[in-house]
Design a protein around this motif. Structure first.
Motif, mmCIF file in Angstrom:
data_model
loop_
_atom_site.group_PDB
_atom_site.id
_atom_site.type_symbol
_atom_site.label_atom_id
_atom_site.label_comp_id
_atom_site.label_asym_id
_atom_site.label_seq_id
_atom_site.Cartn_x
_atom_site.Cartn_y
_atom_site.Cartn_z
ATOM 1 N N VAL B 85 0.841 -1.195 0.000
ATOM 2 C CA VAL B 85 0.000 0.000 0.000
ATOM 3 C C VAL B 85 0.876 1.246 0.000
ATOM 4 N N ALA B 86 1.871 1.259 0.909
ATOM 5 C CA ALA B 86 2.741 2.432 1.000
ATOM 6 C C ALA B 86 3.479 2.662 -0.313
ATOM 7 N N LEU B 87 4.001 1.575 -0.901
ATOM 8 C CA LEU B 87 4.831 1.753 -2.087
ATOM 9 C C LEU B 87 3.991 2.037 -3.329
ATOM 10 N N LEU B 88 2.752 1.525 -3.351
ATOM 11 C CA LEU B 88 1.859 1.887 -4.461
ATOM 12 C C LEU B 88 1.583 3.382 -4.433
ATOM 13 N N LEU B 89 1.323 3.900 -3.226
ATOM 14 C CA LEU B 89 1.082 5.344 -3.098
ATOM 15 C C LEU B 89 2.284 6.118 -3.604
ATOM 16 N N LEU B 90 3.465 5.682 -3.171
ATOM 17 C CA LEU B 90 4.693 6.371 -3.581
ATOM 18 C C LEU B 90 4.809 6.389 -5.105
ATOM 19 N N THR B 91 4.646 5.207 -5.721
ATOM 20 C CA THR B 91 4.807 5.138 -7.167
ATOM 21 C C THR B 91 3.784 6.015 -7.874
ATOM 22 N N GLY B 92 2.531 5.974 -7.386
ATOM 23 C CA GLY B 92 1.510 6.799 -8.008
ATOM 24 C C GLY B 92 1.859 8.273 -7.919
ATOM 25 N N ILE B 93 2.317 8.701 -6.754
ATOM 26 C CA ILE B 93 2.650 10.121 -6.567
ATOM 27 C C ILE B 93 3.802 10.516 -7.479
ATOM 28 N N ILE B 94 4.877 9.708 -7.457
ATOM 29 C CA ILE B 94 6.062 10.074 -8.244
ATOM 30 C C ILE B 94 5.734 10.077 -9.735
ATOM 31 N N MET B 95 4.975 9.090 -10.173
ATOM 32 C CA MET B 95 4.690 9.016 -11.608
ATOM 33 C C MET B 95 3.821 10.184 -12.045
ATOM 34 N N THR B 96 2.845 10.538 -11.223
ATOM 35 C CA THR B 96 2.006 11.681 -11.585
ATOM 36 C C THR B 96 2.854 12.948 -11.661
ATOM 37 N N ALA B 97 3.692 13.131 -10.646
ATOM 38 C CA ALA B 97 4.563 14.313 -10.661
ATOM 39 C C ALA B 97 5.529 14.238 -11.836
ATOM 40 N N GLY B 98 6.022 13.030 -12.117
ATOM 41 C CA GLY B 98 6.984 12.880 -13.214
ATOM 42 C C GLY B 98 6.366 13.212 -14.550
ATOM 43 N N SER B 99 5.103 12.808 -14.745
ATOM 44 C CA SER B 99 4.513 13.112 -16.046
ATOM 45 C C SER B 99 4.231 14.606 -16.149
ATOM 46 N N LEU B 100 3.997 15.266 -15.021
ATOM 47 C CA LEU B 100 3.865 16.730 -15.072
ATOM 48 C C LEU B 100 5.212 17.376 -15.368
ATOM 49 N N ALA B 101 6.264 16.824 -14.740
ATOM 50 C CA ALA B 101 7.578 17.441 -14.900
ATOM 51 C C ALA B 101 8.107 17.278 -16.313
ATOM 52 N N SER B 102 7.637 16.272 -17.047
ATOM 53 C CA SER B 102 8.160 16.121 -18.409
ATOM 54 C C SER B 102 7.227 16.756 -19.426
ATOM 55 N N ALA B 103 6.331 17.624 -18.966
ATOM 56 C CA ALA B 103 5.392 18.251 -19.890
ATOM 57 C C ALA B 103 6.100 19.114 -20.923
ATOM 58 N N THR B 104 7.318 19.539 -20.613
ATOM 59 C CA THR B 104 7.999 20.435 -21.557
ATOM 60 C C THR B 104 8.856 19.671 -22.558
ATOM 61 N N LEU B 105 8.886 18.353 -22.436
ATOM 62 C CA LEU B 105 9.733 17.570 -23.333
ATOM 63 C C LEU B 105 9.220 17.677 -24.768
ATOM 64 N N THR B 106 10.105 17.985 -25.708
ATOM 65 C CA THR B 106 9.651 18.104 -27.090
ATOM 66 C C THR B 106 10.326 17.101 -28.011
ATOM 67 N N ASN B 107 11.385 16.439 -27.547
ATOM 68 C CA ASN B 107 12.102 15.495 -28.392
ATOM 69 C C ASN B 107 11.434 14.133 -28.338
ATOM 70 N N ARG B 108 10.730 13.749 -29.378
ATOM 71 C CA ARG B 108 10.079 12.440 -29.512
ATOM 72 C C ARG B 108 9.276 12.039 -28.264
ATOM 73 N N PRO B 109 8.293 12.839 -27.874
ATOM 74 C CA PRO B 109 7.546 12.518 -26.646
ATOM 75 C C PRO B 109 6.780 11.208 -26.740
ATOM 76 N N LYS B 110 6.408 10.806 -27.949
ATOM 77 C CA LYS B 110 5.614 9.575 -28.074
ATOM 78 C C LYS B 110 6.381 8.380 -27.515
ATOM 79 N N GLU B 111 7.579 8.172 -28.037
ATOM 80 C CA GLU B 111 8.370 7.028 -27.577
ATOM 81 C C GLU B 111 8.701 7.170 -26.088
ATOM 82 N N PHE B 112 8.964 8.432 -25.676
ATOM 83 C CA PHE B 112 9.320 8.670 -24.284
ATOM 84 C C PHE B 112 8.208 8.215 -23.354
ATOM 85 N N TYR B 113 6.984 8.640 -23.650
ATOM 86 C CA TYR B 113 5.886 8.283 -22.753
ATOM 87 C C TYR B 113 5.594 6.795 -22.802
#
Lengths: 480, 522
Positions: B85-113
Motif C-alpha cells: 500500500v505504501a509503495l503503491l502510493l509512492l509510485t503513483g505520486i512520483i509518476m504523476t509528478a513525473g509526467s507533469l515534470a516532463s510536460a515540456t519535453l519536445t524530443n520524440r515525446p511519443k516514444e518517451f511516454y
C-alpha cells in the motif's frame, strides 16, 4: 496402400506442388516469373493450414516412417519458414536474379521436402537421404549471389556457397562413416535396434563421428567456421531461412539418433555434448561482440543460440526435448524476422554494417520497433518468445542438476544483450546519415512476412502456455 | 471493483502506453494527456487501496489469481499487504509528478511516454505481485526501458577524466549518456542473472511445483541452501538498490537520465531492489537473512558514509543528488538488516520518504538545468533572486534529506537508527548518524552555493521560476514531504501491519542461527 501413405500426405502434396511449380516455370516468361514466389508461398501456406486438418498419424514403408505429433510439429515449423522465405524473397530474387527465379523456389521447395521427411524417419538410411535432400539445395542457394553484374558485386557469393558445400560434403562423409561404424557394431539400421546394442569402443567412435558430422550442420563450436562466412556472402532472405529451419532439422536428426537411438548409452555421449555446448555458448557469445557486420553478428548470435538448444539436447528427457522444440519454434520466427529487417535496411549493399542502421527509428519507426522486438527476443527479454525459450532451458538445466550451465547461460545472456543493443543503439540513439534519411522501402510481401514474425514473437511471448504444451506433448510422443 | 483494483493499477499505465502508440508522433498534446491520465488512474487506484485496506485484518488483501503457465506453477497472483500500500502510493505520486515534470519535453515525446509508462507498469507489478516468477518479470520490465530512456533523452554531465585510467575514461566517454545507459543495463542485468539463479534454487528446493510467494514463505528450506541463496538475492536485488560496491551505475545513470526518468529511477526503481531483498530474500529465506544480517548491515553502514562523502565532493548538481541517493538507500538496507520492528518500519518508511524527497530533488534539478543549461554548482549563485519558488522547494527537500524533524526523512531515519540501536547494532547506528550529519553539510552547502550569495552571473540570463504544470509536480511532492513528516501514521500504520506479520518468523530464525562466518566454519 492408402493407409500406408497417410502419414506422408503432406510430403506427397508438397512433391506434387513442386512438380506443378516446375511445369509452371516452363510456361511463364521471364518478366512474369516473380509470380512463382507467390505460388510457392501459397503452396507452403496451404500445407501449413492443411497440417491442422489432415490426419497424418500412422506408419509408412514398413515402419521406416512414422507420423504423429513429433513430425507434425517440425513440418509446421518448416512450412512456416518456407512460407516466410518465399514471401520475403520475391522482390529480392526478381530484382537480382531475374532469369533464375524458378530454380530458386524449386530448390527452396526441395529443401523443405527433405526437412519435412526427416523427423519422421525411423531408420538411418531414410534419415540420411532426407538430410542430404535438405543439404544440397542449401549449398546451391547459398551460391546464388555469384557474380551477377559486370562490376563484380557479390563476388563473395560463390565463396560462401562453396564453403557451405565443401563443409557440408565433408560433414556428410564424417556422419556416414560414423553411422557405418554404428551399423557394423549393432547390425541394425533402425533406431530401436541401436538402443538394444551392447556398448563397444567402435560404437562409441561411431557415435562421436556422427555427433561431429551433425555438429557441422547445426554450426556448433568447434565446427562453426562456415557459419559467419556463408551468412555474410549469401542472399539475406535466404540466410533468414538457412539460419533457422535447417538448424531445426539438424536438431531433429540429432534427437532421432542420440535421444532415441543412443538414449540408453547416454553416459557415453552426454559429456561430449556438454563440452560442445559449453564451447558453443562461450565462443558464440564472445565472438559476436567484435563483429561490425550485422549478418556476421547474427551468425555468431545464432551459434550462441545453438548452444542454448544443445543444453536441452544434453538433458535429453521428454520434458527437455519439448523445451527444445519450443526454443526452435521461437528462434525460427525471431531470427527470420531479424534477418528480414536486416535485408530491408541493407537494401542493395553487399555488406550490412551496423552504421547502416543509424537513425532507423526516425526513418521508419515501425520497422525499428520490429527490429527492437526481434533483438530483445534474441537477447531473451521478458514478454517476447526468446525469454521463455531461454527460461525453460535454464529451468530444465537446473532440474537436471546442471546448475552451472544455468549460471553460465544467464551470464552469457547478459553478454548477448550487449551486442544486440549495439544494433538497437544505432537504430534508436544515433542520428541517421545525411544520405539516408528517407524511410526504408519495403515491398508488401516482406511487410507481411515481418508482421507475421512479429505477431508470432509477441504472441508466443505474451501467452506461451499453449505452445509449450503442444511442444511438450509432441516430445512426449517422440520419447515414449 | 475491489478484487480487480490491483489489476487496474498495473494495467492502466500499460493501456495508456498502448493508446499512445496509436497517436501520431507529432500530436504532442494528446500524448501528454494520455500519459498523465494513465498515471493518475494508477494514483487514484493506489489511494482507493489505501482507503479500503482493512488494517485490523491485515495480511494480503485484494487478492486475485490469473492462471498463466499452470504447467510450471506460474500464475499471475496480485495481492497487496501493508508495504505494498505504501509503495503503491509512492509510485503513483512520483509518476504523476513525473509526467507533469516532463510536460515540456519536445524530443520524440511519443516514444518517451510509451517507455516511461511501460516502466511504471512494471514497478506497480513488482509491488503487488505474489508470484515469484511474475515478480521477476515485472522487475525486468521496470529495468529494461531505462536503456533507451537514458540513451535517447539523456544528457552529458561534466566529468573530468582523471587518475591513472584517464585514457580509458576518455575512450569510454565516462559521463556520457550512452556510457551511462549501457553501464546501468549491464550491471543490473548481471544482478538479474543472480536473481534468476536464486529464484530457481528456491523453486526447486520447494519441490518445483509453484512460484507462489506466500506458500514459499511458509516452506522451510534447508539451512545450507539458504546460506548460499540469500547472498545471491541480496547482491542481485542489491545492485538495483545501490548496495556498495555495486552502486557505480547509479550516479552515472541518474546524472545522465532526463528529469522524469531520474525521478522515477531514484524515487521508485531503487526501492524495487531494497523491496526485493526484503520481500524475497528475507521473508522467504529467514535463516539466510539472519545469518547474513551482520554483513548486510555493515555494508549498508558503509553505503551511508561512502555515499555521503562522495556526494560532498561532487560539483555536478545531479551527481550530488545521485550520490545522496546511494547514501539514503544505505539507510534503507541498514533498517532491513536490523531485523527489528522499528528498523523494518523505518526501512520501508525510508523507501517512501526518500522516494518523495529525491523525486522532488530531481524535478528541481531538471528545472534548474533546463533554464541554466548547466549543472556545474561552482558556477551558480544567487538563483533565489529569480527563482524563489524553486529555491524554497529545494530547501524543503534538502531539510528532509538531512532528517529535519517535521519532514518525512526525519521519521524514517529516526526509526532506522532506533531499530539499529535496539537490536544491539550500535556499531552500525553511529556511522549512519555520522552519514546523516555529512548529508547536512553537503545539502546545505549546495543550497547555499546555488541559491544564495551574489549573482546570478550574466551567463545565466534567462532564468525564471517554475511555470504552469511544473508547479503541479513541485506542490504535490512538497506537500507530501510535510504531510507525511507531520502525520507519519498515515503510511506507517500500513507498514507496521505487514512488518508485524513477517517479523516473528524471522526473529525465530535469528534466534536459531549464528552469523554466517560461524555457520560456515561449522
Amino acid at each position: 496402400m492408402s493407409a500406408d501413405l497417410q502419414p506422408l500426405m503432406l510430403d506427397a502434396l508438397l512433391t506434387g506442388g513442386l512438380l506443378l511449380l516446375l511445369i509452371a516455370d516452363l510456361f511463364i516468361k521471364d518478366e512474369g516469373k516473380a509470380v512463382l514466389a507467390d505460388l510457392t508461398a501459397l503452396l507452403f501456406g496451404g500445407l501449413f493450414a492443411a497440417s491442422f486438418f489432415l490426419d497424418t498419424s500412422g506408419t509408412a514403408f514398413s515402419g521406416a516412417y512414422v507420423g504423429g505429433a513429433w513430425p507434425l510439429f517440425f513440418k509446421r515449423l518448416f512450412f512456416g519458414a518456407g512460407l516466410l522465405t518465399a514471401l520475403a524473397s520475391r522482390g529480392f530474387v526478381a530484382e537480382r536474379f531475374p532469369r533464375r527465379q524458378g530454380e530458386f523456389y524449386l530448390l527452396l521447395g526441395a529443401c523443405v521436402l527433405g526437412m519435412s521427411l526427416l523427423p519422421g524417419a525411423q531408420n538411418l538410411i531414410l534419415l540420411l537421404v532426407a538430410f542430404e535432400l535438405m543439404g544440397l539445395p542449401l549449398s546451391l542457394m547459398a551460391a546464388y549471389a555469384k557474380t551477377e553484374d559486370a562490376k563484380g558485386q557479390d563476388r563473395d557469393g560463390a565463396e560462401g556457397g562453396l564453403k557451405l558445400y565443401v563443409v557440408g560434403a565433408a560433414s556428410t562423409g564424417i556422419t556416414v562413416f560414423g553411422l557405418s561404424l554404428v551399423f557394423g557394431m549393432t547390425g541394425s539400421l533402425e533406431f530401436t535396434g541401436l538402443a538394444a546394442a551392447p556398448s563397444s569402443p567402435l560404437l562409441t567412435l561411431g557415435m562421436f563421428l556422427t555427433l561431429a558430422g551433425m555438429s557441422f550442420k547445426i554450426g556448433a563450436v568447434p565446427f562453426h567456421m562456415w557459419v559467419p562466412d556463408t551468412y555474410q556472402a549469401a542472399p539475406t532472405p535466404f540466410v533468414a531461412f538457412l539460419s533457422s529451419a535447417p538448424k531445426a532439422a539438424g536438431f531433429a536428426a540429432l534427437a532421432a539418433v542420440f535421444l532415441r537411438g543412443f538414449g540408453g548409452a547416454a553416459e557415453a555421449w552426454v559429456p561430449a555434448v556438454l563440452t560442445v555446448t559449453t564451447l558453443t555458448l562461450v565462443v558464440g557469445n564472445l565472438m559476436a561482440i567484435p563483429q561490425s557486420n550485422v549478418k556476421r553478428l547474427l551468425a555468431f548470435s545464432g551459434v550462441a543460440h545453438i548452444g542454448y538448444m544443445l543444453i536441452a539436447l544434453a538433458i535429453g528427457d521428454a520434458e527437455a526435448t519439448g523445451v527444445l522444440l519450443f526454443y526452435l519454434a521461437g528462434y525460427t520466427v525471431t531470427n527470420i524476422g531479424a534477418f528480414l529487417v536486416v535485408n530491408a535496411v541493407g537494401g542493395r549493399d553487399a555488406d550490412v554494417e551496423i552504421p547502416l542502421f543509424n537513425g532507423l527509428s526516425r526513418r521508419s519507426p515501425g520497422l525499428a520497433a520490429c527490429l527492437l522486438i526481434f533483438l530483445l527476443s534474441l537477447a531473451g527479454i521478458p514478454f517476447v518468445v526468446g525469454f521463455w525459450a531461454k527460461l525453460y532451458v535454464f529451468l530444465e538445466a537446473w532440474r537436471a542438476g546442471l546448475w552451472w550451465l544455468t549460471l553460465l547461460g544467464a551470464l552469457l545472456a547478459v553478454v548477448g544483450l550487449w551486442y544486440y543493443l549495439q544494433i538497437a543503439y544505432a537504430a534508436y540513439i544515433r542520428a541517421p546519415a545525411d544520405d539516408r534519411t528517407q524511410p526504408v522501402r519495403l515491398d508488401p510481401r516482406t511487410r507481411l512476412a515481418v508482421a507475421v514474425c512479429l505477431i508470432a514473437v509477441v504472441g508466443m511471448g505474451a501467452w506461451p502456455a499453449p505452445f509449450i504444451t503442444n511442444a511438450l506433448d509432441a516430445a512426449a510422443v517422440f520419447l515414449k | 471493483m475491489s478484487e480487480h483494483i490491483l489489476s487496474v493499477i498495473v494495467a492502466s499505465p500499460f493501456l495508456a502506453a498502448l493508446l499512445i502508440m496509436l497517436v501520431p508522433g507529432d500530436r504532442h498534446g494528446p500524448i501528454r494527456v494520455l500519459g498523465f491520465v494513465g498515471s493518475v488512474i494508477s494514483l487514484l487506484g493506489a489511494i482507493y487501496v489505501a482507503l479500503h485496506y482493512d488494517q485490523a485484518r491485515g495480511g494480503m488483501q485484494f487478492g486475485v489469481v490469473y492462471p498463466f503457465i499452470p504447467r510450471f506453477g506460474i500464475d499471475i497472483r496480485l495481492a497487496a499487504d501493508g508495504w505494498s500500500v505504501a509503495l503503491l502510493l509512492l509510485t503513483g505520486i512520483i509518476m504523476t509528478a513525473g509526467s507533469l515534470a516532463s510536460a515540456t519535453l519536445t524530443n520524440r515525446p511519443k516514444e518517451f511516454y510509451i517507455l516511461l509508462l511501460v516502466l511504471v507498469a512494471g514497478v506497480f507489478g513488482v509491488f503487488v505481485c505474489q508470484d515469484l516468477f511474475i515478480f521477476f518479470l515485472f522487475y525486468e520490465i521496470a529495468v529494461l526501458p531505462m536503456y533507451l530512456l537514458i540513451g535517447i533523452w539523456g544528457s552529458k554531465g561534466k566529468v573530468a577524466a582523471a587518475g591513472p585510467f584517464k585514457a580509458v575514461w576518455r575512450d569510454l566517454d565516462v559521463g556520457g549518456k550512452e556510457y551511462a545507459a549501457m553501464k546501468l543495463t549491464l550491471m543490473l542485468l548481471v544482478g538479474s542473472a543472480a536473481i534468476l539463479v536464486g529464484m530457481f534454487a528456491i523453486y526447486f528446493a520447494a519441490g518445483g511445483k509453484s512460484f507462489d510467494m506466500i506458500a514459499l514463505a511458509k516452506t522451510h528450506f534447508p539451512r545450507d541452501m539458504q546460506l548460499w541463496v540469500f547472498p545471491m538475492l541480496w547482491l542481485g536485488f542489491g545492485s538495483l538498490a545501490g548496495v556498495f560496491p555495486f552502486h557505480t551505475w547509479s550516479p552515472d545513470g541518474h546524472a545522465a537520465a532526463p528529469t522524469a526518468v531520474s525521478m522515477l529511477h531514484a524515487g521508485v526503481l531503487m526501492k524495487l531492489g531494497a523491496f526485493g531483498v526484503m520481500r524475497v530474500g528475507m521473508i522467504i529465506l529467514p535463516e539466510g537473512a539472519a545469518a547474513w544480517a551482520p554483513v548486510v548491515g555493515a555494508v549498508a553502514a558503509l553505503n551511508v558514509i561512502y555515499g555521503a562523502v562522495s556526494a560532498m565532493s561532487q560539483k555536478d548538481l545531479k551527481y550530488v543528488i545521485a550520490y545522496s541517493s546511494v547514501s539514503h538507500m544505505g539507510v534503507v538496507m541498514l533498517g532491513a538488516a536490523t531485523l527489528d520492528t522499528d528498523g523494518w518500519n523505518g526501512a520501508v518508511y525510508q523507501m517512501f520518504a526518500h522516494g518523495i524527497m529525491t523525486g522532488l530533488f530531481f524535478a528541481l534539478v531538471g528545472l534548474i538545468y533546463e533554464r541554466a543549461h548547466s549543472r556545474w554548482v561552482p558556477s551558480m549563485g544567487g538563483f533565489a533572486k529569480v527563482m524563489p519558488g524553486v529555491a524554497a522547494f529545494f530547501t524543503l527537500a534538502g531539510l528532509s534529506s538531512l532528517g529535519m524533524p517535521g519532514s518525512a526523512g526525519f521519521v524514517a531515519e529516526f526509526l532506522v537508527f532506533a531499530g539499529a540501536w535496539k537490536s544491539g547494532n550500535i556499531l552500525w547506528a553511529i556511522p549512519a548518524m555520522i552519514g546523516a550529519w555529512v548529508t547536512a553539510v553537503y545539502v546545505l552547502r549546495a543550497t547555499k552555493m546555488i541559491f544564495w550569495g551574489d549573482g546570478p552571473s550574466h551567463e545565466f540570463h534567462d532564468l525564471h521560476d517554475a511555470k504552469r504544470v511544473e508547479w503541479g509536480a513541485l506542490w504535490i511532492l512538497g506537500t507530501c514531504i510535510v504531510l507525511f513528516g507531520c502525520a507519519p501514521r498515515l503510511v506507517l500504520d500500513f507498514i507496521g501491519t505487514a512488518t508485524g506479520e513477517y517479523l516473528p518468523a524471522i526473529a525465530k530464525a535469528a534466534a536459531s542461527i549464528a552469523p554466517v562466518a560461524l555457520e560456515i566454519v561449522k
